[in-house]
Design a protein around this motif. Structure first.
Motif, PDB file in Angstrom:
ATOM      1  N   MET A  78       0.586  -1.677  -0.367  1.00  0.00           N
ATOM      2  CA  MET A  78      -0.202   0.311   0.509  1.00  0.00           C
ATOM      3  C   MET A  78       1.162   1.287  -0.159  1.00  0.00           C
ATOM      4  O   MET A  78       0.320   2.362  -0.856  1.00  0.00           O
ATOM      5  N   ALA A  79       1.854   1.208   1.176  1.00  0.00           N
ATOM      6  CA  ALA A  79       3.007   2.461   0.979  1.00  0.00           C
ATOM      7  C   ALA A  79       3.672   2.632  -0.296  1.00  0.00           C
ATOM      8  O   ALA A  79       3.247   3.794  -1.378  1.00  0.00           O
ATOM      9  N   ASP A  80       3.754   1.574  -1.728  1.00  0.00           N
ATOM     10  CA  ASP A  80       4.692   1.554  -2.573  1.00  0.00           C
ATOM     11  C   ASP A  80       3.045   2.504  -4.033  1.00  0.00           C
ATOM     12  O   ASP A  80       3.161   3.194  -4.575  1.00  0.00           O
ATOM     13  N   LEU A 124     -10.142   2.909  -3.755  1.00  0.00           N
ATOM     14  CA  LEU A 124      -9.941   2.007  -4.295  1.00  0.00           C
ATOM     15  C   LEU A 124     -10.895   1.389  -5.176  1.00  0.00           C
ATOM     16  O   LEU A 124     -10.988  -0.088  -5.024  1.00  0.00           O
ATOM     17  N   SER A 125     -11.555   1.704  -5.724  1.00  0.00           N
ATOM     18  CA  SER A 125     -11.997   1.562  -7.562  1.00  0.00           C
ATOM     19  C   SER A 125     -11.262   0.983  -8.569  1.00  0.00           C
ATOM     20  O   SER A 125     -11.163   0.126  -8.740  1.00  0.00           O
ATOM     21  N   ALA A 126     -10.782   1.994  -8.550  1.00  0.00           N
ATOM     22  CA  ALA A 126      -9.440   1.596  -9.558  1.00  0.00           C
ATOM     23  C   ALA A 126      -8.505   1.037  -9.433  1.00  0.00           C
ATOM     24  O   ALA A 126      -7.976  -0.012 -10.251  1.00  0.00           O
ATOM     25  N   LYS A 127      -8.087   0.431  -8.515  1.00  0.00           N
ATOM     26  CA  LYS A 127      -7.038  -0.109  -7.703  1.00  0.00           C
ATOM     27  C   LYS A 127      -7.600  -1.851  -7.163  1.00  0.00           C
ATOM     28  O   LYS A 127      -6.768  -2.204  -6.619  1.00  0.00           O
ATOM     29  N   LYS A 128      -8.820  -1.674  -7.048  1.00  0.00           N
ATOM     30  CA  LYS A 128      -9.811  -2.880  -6.636  1.00  0.00           C
ATOM     31  C   LYS A 128      -8.736  -4.330  -6.497  1.00  0.00           C
ATOM     32  O   LYS A 128      -8.811  -5.426  -5.874  1.00  0.00           O
ATOM     33  N   GLN A 130      -5.222  -4.850  -6.751  1.00  0.00           N
ATOM     34  CA  GLN A 130      -4.473  -4.780  -6.303  1.00  0.00           C
ATOM     35  C   GLN A 130      -4.515  -5.671  -5.165  1.00  0.00           C
ATOM     36  O   GLN A 130      -5.539  -5.364  -4.370  1.00  0.00           O
ATOM     37  N   PRO A 131      -3.478  -6.257  -4.532  1.00  0.00           N
ATOM     38  CA  PRO A 131      -3.168  -7.290  -3.205  1.00  0.00           C
ATOM     39  C   PRO A 131      -4.164  -6.181  -1.997  1.00  0.00           C
ATOM     40  O   PRO A 131      -4.462  -6.721  -1.749  1.00  0.00           O
TER      41      PRO A 131
END
Length: 297
Positions: A78-80, A124-128, A130-131
Motif C-alpha cells: 500500500m505504501a508503494d 479503491l475502485s480503480a485499484k481494486k 491490487q493485493p
C-alpha cells in the motif's frame, strides 16, 4: 506537490516537562513520539510537506501498520501504491538544516529521514485488483459485519461495489505530538492536487471518501458517560460530518506492552477505530470547517 517543491508547514516546540509531550506517553498501539528533546532542553523542530519518494516506503508502511494493527493488509504494498502516484499526496518530514532545496537529489536527502506523517488518497475502485486493496476491502466488510448496523453494512457494501462512482481511501496519519494545525495545509494541498488530477482526466473523481480514524474511549463509570478522545483532533469534527460511520474496539490487537487499554486516573481508556464515509464533493468545505475547529472559531 512535487518532491522538489517543499512547503514549510509549522514549527513544533516540545517542552520535556510537559506531561502531554513526554516520551513515556507513547501513541496508541505503541507508536513512538519523535525524538524532539534531550534531557531538560527544549528543542524546536520545523516540518515540511513534500511528495513521497521511494526511500519513504518503510516510514509510510509503519504509519499504516499503526492504523491497521494486526489486520492482514500488506502495508508495504500500500505504501508503494501511495508513492507511485507522485502527483497526489504529501509526507511530513523534518526541514533540512541548511534550508537548501535540491532539484536533483531528493532521494538522497530523505534516505535516512523519519516520516512523521502522510496525507494522501487511494482510489479503491480503480485499484481494486491490487493485493493490499483487496485485503483492505475484505477487512472493512468483515469489521462492518461484526460491528455495524445492517443499514451501514449495506451502505458500505454498495459503496465498495459501485462501479459508477469511485471511492477513495483518505489517509491522514501522523505522530501523536505533531500539532493538529499541520493538517490544514496538508489537506488543502491534497484537495488542490486532486482537482489538478481530475482536470487531467485522471481517476480522482471520487463520490465518497472513506477515512479510518483512531480514538480512545474513556469508558463510562460511576454514572459518568463515556468520553471519546481522538488521536487527531480534526477527526472529531469529521466524524460529526460523516454520511455514515461505525466503530470497533482494537484492544485485543494492540501490542502486548500496551495491554489494550490505557489508564487515565482510575478510568480505562480503550483504543478504537472508526470508519467514516465522507462526501467527496464537500471536502473543500470540510477543510474550512477543520481550520475553524482547530482555531477554536
Amino acid at each position: 506537490m512535487s518532491s522538489n517543491k517543499r512547503k514549510n508547514l509549522n514549527t513544533m516546540e516540545v517542552d520535556p516537562n510537559d506531561e502531554d509531550s513526554s516520551s513515556s506517553d507513547d501513541d496508541d498501539d505503541g507508536e513512538q513520539h519523535p525524538d524532539a528533546y534531550r534531557g531538560n532542553e527544549e528543542v524546536q523542530i520545523d516540518f515540511e510537506g513534500r511528495a513521497p519518494v521511494d526511500p519513504d516506503s518503510q516510514g509510510i508502511s509503519q504509519l499504516l501498520q499503526r492504523l491497521f494493527l494486526r489486520a492482514h493488509i500488506n502495508c508495504n504494498q500500500m505504501a508503494d501504491l501511495l508513492i507511485a502516484q507522485n502527483y497526489v499526496g504529501s509526507v511530513i518530514c523534518q526541514c533540512e538544516d541548511d534550508g537548501a532545496e535540491s532539484e536533483t537529489d531528493d532521494d538522497n536527502m530523505v534516505e535516512d529521514g523519519t516520516i512523521f506523517g502522510i496525507t494522501s488518497v487511494l482510489n479503491l475502485s480503480a485499484k481494486k485488483d491490487q493485493p493490499s486493496i483487496k485485503q483492505l476491502r475484505t477487512y472493512l466488510l468483515e469489521r462492518s459485519k461484526a460491528h455495524a448496523t445492517e443499514q451501514v453494512q449495506q451502505q458500505l457494501s454498495e459503496l465498495l461495489d459501485n462501479e459508477q462512482r469511485d471511492v477513495g481511501l483518505l489517509i491522514n496519519e501522523r505522530f501523536i505530538n505533531i500539532p493538529a494545525q499541520i493538517s490544514v495545509p496538508l489537506l488543502q494541498n491534497l484537495q488542490q492536487e486532486i482537482d489538478a488530477a481530475k482536470a487531467k482526466k485522471m481517476k480522482f473523481n471520487f463520490g465518497t471518501l472513506l477515512l479510518l480514524v483512531k480514538l480512545y474511549r474513556k469508558e463510562a463509570k460511576k454514572g459518568k458517560p463515556a468520553e471519546d478522545h481522538y488521536t487527531n483532533a480534526e477527526d472529531e469534527l469529521l466524524s460529526e460530518r460523516a454520511k455514515f460511520s461505525f466503530e470497533y474496539s482494537v484492544a485485543s490487537e494492540c501490542d502486548s506492552g500496551m495491554s489494550g487499554d490505557w489508564l487515565e486516573g482510575d478510568a480505562v481508556m480503550t483504543p478504537y477505530r472508526k470508519l467514516l464515509a465522507l462526501d467527496a464533493n464537500k471536502l473543500p468545505q470540510l477543510i474550512k470547517d477543520v481550520q475553524n475547529y482547530i482555531n477554536g472559531e
